[in-house]
Design an enzyme around this catalytic site. Structure first.
Site, PDB file in Angstrom:
ATOM      1  N   TRP A   1       0.826  -1.185   0.000  1.00 42.87           N
ATOM      2  CA  TRP A   1       0.000   0.000   0.000  1.00 42.87           C
ATOM      3  C   TRP A   1       0.872   1.251   0.000  1.00 42.87           C
ATOM      4  CZ3 TRP A   1      -4.565  -1.808  -1.090  1.00 42.87           C
ATOM      5  CH2 TRP A   1      -5.059  -2.960  -0.483  1.00 42.87           C
ATOM      6  N   HIS A   6      -1.289   2.712   4.342  1.00 49.58           N
ATOM      7  CA  HIS A   6      -0.581   2.342   5.581  1.00 49.58           C
ATOM      8  C   HIS A   6      -1.048   3.177   6.774  1.00 49.58           C
ATOM      9  CE1 HIS A   6       2.115  -0.741   4.171  1.00 49.58           C
ATOM     10  NE2 HIS A   6       2.359  -0.037   3.093  1.00 49.58           N
ATOM     11  N   ASP A  43       8.886   2.218   3.803  1.00 43.85           N
ATOM     12  CA  ASP A  43       8.965   2.485   2.358  1.00 43.85           C
ATOM     13  C   ASP A  43      10.016   3.549   2.026  1.00 43.85           C
ATOM     14  OD1 ASP A  43       7.325   0.664   1.040  1.00 43.85           O
ATOM     15  OD2 ASP A  43       5.508   1.817   1.492  1.00 43.85           O
ATOM     16  N   ARG A  46      13.628   1.596   2.682  1.00 38.70           N
ATOM     17  CA  ARG A  46      14.102   0.584   1.733  1.00 38.70           C
ATOM     18  C   ARG A  46      14.823   1.188   0.544  1.00 38.70           C
ATOM     19  NH1 ARG A  46      10.292  -0.985  -2.508  1.00 38.70           N
ATOM     20  NH2 ARG A  46       8.549   0.466  -2.485  1.00 38.70           N
ATOM     21  N   HIS A  58       8.934  -6.451   1.907  1.00 39.53           N
ATOM     22  CA  HIS A  58       7.610  -5.854   1.677  1.00 39.53           C
ATOM     23  C   HIS A  58       6.652  -6.781   0.944  1.00 39.53           C
ATOM     24  CE1 HIS A  58       8.659  -1.593   2.795  1.00 39.53           C
ATOM     25  NE2 HIS A  58       9.846  -2.173   2.752  1.00 39.53           N
ATOM     26  N   HIS A 114       4.138  -1.642   9.374  1.00 40.89           N
ATOM     27  CA  HIS A 114       4.109  -1.556   7.904  1.00 40.89           C
ATOM     28  C   HIS A 114       3.789  -2.913   7.243  1.00 40.89           C
ATOM     29  CE1 HIS A 114       5.144   0.437   4.104  1.00 40.89           C
ATOM     30  NE2 HIS A 114       5.603  -0.757   3.742  1.00 40.89           N
ATOM     31  N   ASP A 118       1.191  -4.309   4.353  1.00 39.31           N
ATOM     32  CA  ASP A 118       1.550  -4.763   2.999  1.00 39.31           C
ATOM     33  C   ASP A 118       1.069  -6.183   2.696  1.00 39.31           C
ATOM     34  OD1 ASP A 118       2.685  -2.585   1.707  1.00 39.31           O
ATOM     35  OD2 ASP A 118       4.749  -3.086   2.247  1.00 39.31           O
ATOM     36  N   HIS A 124       1.130  -7.813  -3.314  1.00 42.27           N
ATOM     37  CA  HIS A 124       2.339  -8.024  -2.507  1.00 42.27           C
ATOM     38  C   HIS A 124       2.514  -9.504  -2.154  1.00 42.27           C
ATOM     39  CE1 HIS A 124       4.023  -3.956  -1.299  1.00 42.27           C
ATOM     40  NE2 HIS A 124       3.053  -3.682  -2.161  1.00 42.27           N
ATOM     41  N   HIS A 147       0.152  -2.501 -10.143  1.00 41.42           N
ATOM     42  CA  HIS A 147       0.557  -2.497  -8.736  1.00 41.42           C
ATOM     43  C   HIS A 147       0.381  -1.110  -8.097  1.00 41.42           C
ATOM     44  CE1 HIS A 147       2.924  -4.229  -5.330  1.00 41.42           C
ATOM     45  NE2 HIS A 147       2.987  -2.937  -5.056  1.00 41.42           N
ATOM     46  N   ASP A 151      -1.771   0.076  -4.857  1.00 40.05           N
ATOM     47  CA  ASP A 151      -1.121   0.703  -3.699  1.00 40.05           C
ATOM     48  C   ASP A 151      -1.707   2.074  -3.403  1.00 40.05           C
ATOM     49  OD1 ASP A 151       0.746  -1.193  -2.933  1.00 40.05           O
ATOM     50  OD2 ASP A 151       2.438  -0.244  -3.964  1.00 40.05           O
TER      51      ASP A 151
HETATM   52  N1  DCM Z   1       6.902  -5.155  -5.148  1.00 39.80           N
HETATM   53  C1  DCM Z   1       6.226  -6.344  -5.013  1.00 39.80           C
HETATM   54  N2  DCM Z   1       6.762  -7.470  -5.519  1.00 39.80           N
HETATM   55  C2  DCM Z   1       7.957  -7.445  -6.146  1.00 39.80           C
HETATM   56  C3  DCM Z   1       8.657  -6.231  -6.300  1.00 39.80           C
HETATM   57  C4  DCM Z   1       8.095  -5.087  -5.783  1.00 39.80           C
HETATM   58  O1  DCM Z   1       5.138  -6.372  -4.426  1.00 39.80           O
HETATM   59  N3  DCM Z   1       8.487  -8.592  -6.594  1.00 39.80           N
HETATM   60  C5  DCM Z   1       6.276  -3.933  -4.639  1.00 39.80           C
HETATM   61  C6  DCM Z   1       7.089  -3.120  -3.692  1.00 39.80           C
HETATM   62  C7  DCM Z   1       6.562  -1.735  -3.975  1.00 39.80           C
HETATM   63  C8  DCM Z   1       6.229  -1.757  -5.459  1.00 39.80           C
HETATM   64  O2  DCM Z   1       6.035  -3.147  -5.777  1.00 39.80           O
HETATM   65  O3  DCM Z   1       5.310  -1.573  -3.292  1.00 39.80           O
HETATM   66  C9  DCM Z   1       7.278  -1.117  -6.315  1.00 39.80           C
HETATM   67  O4  DCM Z   1       8.491  -1.719  -5.990  1.00 39.80           O
HETATM   68  P1  DCM Z   1       9.877  -1.115  -6.490  1.00 39.80           P
HETATM   69  O5  DCM Z   1       9.894   0.302  -5.979  1.00 39.80           O
HETATM   70  O6  DCM Z   1      10.870  -2.023  -5.837  1.00 39.80           O
HETATM   71  O7  DCM Z   1       9.826  -1.236  -7.973  1.00 39.80           O
HETATM   72  N1  DCM Z   2       7.595   5.583  -2.008  1.00 40.59           N
HETATM   73  C1  DCM Z   2       8.327   6.147  -0.977  1.00 40.59           C
HETATM   74  N2  DCM Z   2       9.593   6.600  -1.203  1.00 40.59           N
HETATM   75  C2  DCM Z   2      10.109   6.499  -2.431  1.00 40.59           C
HETATM   76  C3  DCM Z   2       9.381   5.915  -3.490  1.00 40.59           C
HETATM   77  C4  DCM Z   2       8.110   5.465  -3.236  1.00 40.59           C
HETATM   78  O1  DCM Z   2       7.813   6.231   0.140  1.00 40.59           O
HETATM   79  N3  DCM Z   2      11.340   6.957  -2.637  1.00 40.59           N
HETATM   80  C5  DCM Z   2       6.225   5.156  -1.722  1.00 40.59           C
HETATM   81  C6  DCM Z   2       5.266   5.489  -2.836  1.00 40.59           C
HETATM   82  C7  DCM Z   2       4.196   4.432  -2.685  1.00 40.59           C
HETATM   83  C8  DCM Z   2       4.859   3.363  -1.853  1.00 40.59           C
HETATM   84  O2  DCM Z   2       6.204   3.781  -1.597  1.00 40.59           O
HETATM   85  O3  DCM Z   2       3.126   5.004  -1.945  1.00 40.59           O
HETATM   86  C9  DCM Z   2       4.891   2.057  -2.554  1.00 40.59           C
HETATM   87  O4  DCM Z   2       5.584   1.194  -1.758  1.00 40.59           O
HETATM   88  P1  DCM Z   2       5.426  -0.361  -2.019  1.00 40.59           P
HETATM   89  O5  DCM Z   2       5.745  -0.468  -3.454  1.00 40.59           O
HETATM   90  O6  DCM Z   2       6.404  -0.955  -1.014  1.00 40.59           O
HETATM   91  O7  DCM Z   2       4.004  -0.668  -1.647  1.00 40.59           O
HETATM   92 ZN    ZN Z   3       3.200  -1.940  -3.245  1.00 38.52          ZN
HETATM   93 ZN    ZN Z   4       5.843  -1.478   1.655  1.00 39.54          ZN
END
Ligand code: DCM
Ligand code: DCM
Ligand code: ZN
Ligand code: ZN
Ligand code: DCM
Length: 263
Positions: A1, A6, A43, A46, A58, A114, A118, A124, A147, A151
């Protein structure tokens, strides 16, 4: 999310904390720190060099075959890098480990707040097209991916805006009313059928399987590639999004109550 999802999960959880748990959480996070305000810390973390290790925590990449067959298998799907299930077990242990520093226990609490959110986002709990990140769609004419819409865009549309305390509090209040006396009143006990902090891996696997099933039921039911999501897809998704965010919040409250009771 995303941030709104979140913060809403955390706000719902806070509503169901026992007074013992409120004291316990405040003792770890700090007295003036709301759960909603730190719910998206993981988030941000990471994407930092120090926090890169936590990126796989996540999600769990379930190697199933939606929409025909949905399943999560811990030994098949949780890689050596870790996943949401192993992370929930690890941080459930670490938040209770009084030999750790206050900072480490605070991080463990922030991760739990968190990740219990998720794990309820169906994508996820799915390997297909990198959890839908590689499925290109449009949202109100703008290019994005499936995705990201789950989110963020769809959640913000339901909540009625981007992240703000007012938007989150009002969305959470709507869902809390459904949990207390509405649509979810009769199901909420099922959501917390596994709230045993001594078997965190088993409980987290159940939660992942529960959300993963929605990928076959709705999320990946048709070929979503290239479609405009802000229409019938969104309308059909609303009840699932509300359900999953409510579930995440109610479960998180119960998990924290159990941690506080054991402390
Ligand atoms: N994500 C996921 N499964 C994956 C890779 C990423 O659920 N195998 C999620 C984590 C973040 C979003 O997708 O919420 C974008 O990830 P990223 O910023 O790593 O591309
Ligand atoms: N996000 C963040 N910081 C970043 C890039 C993205 O906090 N530098 C946020 C945007 C989305 C969320 O992460 O709301 C997605 O996270 P995930 O892909 O883990 O769900
Ligand atoms: Zn996500
Ligand atoms: Zn997350
Ligand atoms: N860490 C973690 N889970 C563990 C062990 C360590 O999340 N089981 C995290 C805590 C720190 C980082 O890894 O942010 C480095 O930990 P250490 O200083 O213990 O090596």
């Amino acid at each position: 999310w995303g941030v709104v999802g979140h913060a809403t999960v955390a706000t719902i959880a806070n509503n169901y904390l026992t007074s013992t748990a409120k004291t316990y959480v405040a003792g770890i996070l700090g007295n003036d720190v709301s759960m909603a305000s730190i719910a998206s810390w993981a988030d941000d973390y990471r994407y930092t060099t120090a926090g890169k290790f936590s990126a796989p925590y996540h999600f769990i990449d379930a190697e199933d075959s939606p929409p025909t067959s949905c399943s999560v298998n811990f030994s098949r799907d949780c890689t050596t890098k870790g996943c949401s299930i192993s992370a929930i077990a690890n941080y459930t242990a670490r938040v209770q480990d009084t030999s750790l520093s206050a900072t480490n226990r605070m991080e463990a609490m922030e991760f739990l707040i968190h990740f219990l959110g998720d794990i309820t986002q169906p994508l996820h709990d799915e390997a297909e097209e990198v959890g839908g990140n590689d499925i290109s769609v449009t949202w109100d004419g703008e290019d994005t991916n499936l995705h990201a819409c789950w989110d963020t865009q769809m959640v913000e549309k339901i909540a009625g805006g981007e992240n703000s305390t007012a938007t989150v509090d009002s969305f959470a209040a709507t869902l809390i009313a459904q949990i207390d006396n509405g649509t979810y009143a009769s199901q909420k006990e099922d959501w917390v059928s596994c709230v045993d902090i001594t078997t965190a891996t088993d409980c987290a696997l159940e939660w992942a399987q529960d959300a993963n099933g929605l990928n076959c039921l709705y999320v990946l039911q048709n070929d979503e590639s290239g479609i405009e999501l802000d229409g019938t897809y969104y309308t059909g998704a609303v009840p699932y999004i509300e359900l999953q965010i409510s579930k995440g919040g109610y479960r998180l409250g119960a998990w924290l109550n159990a941690l506080a009771a054991a402390a």
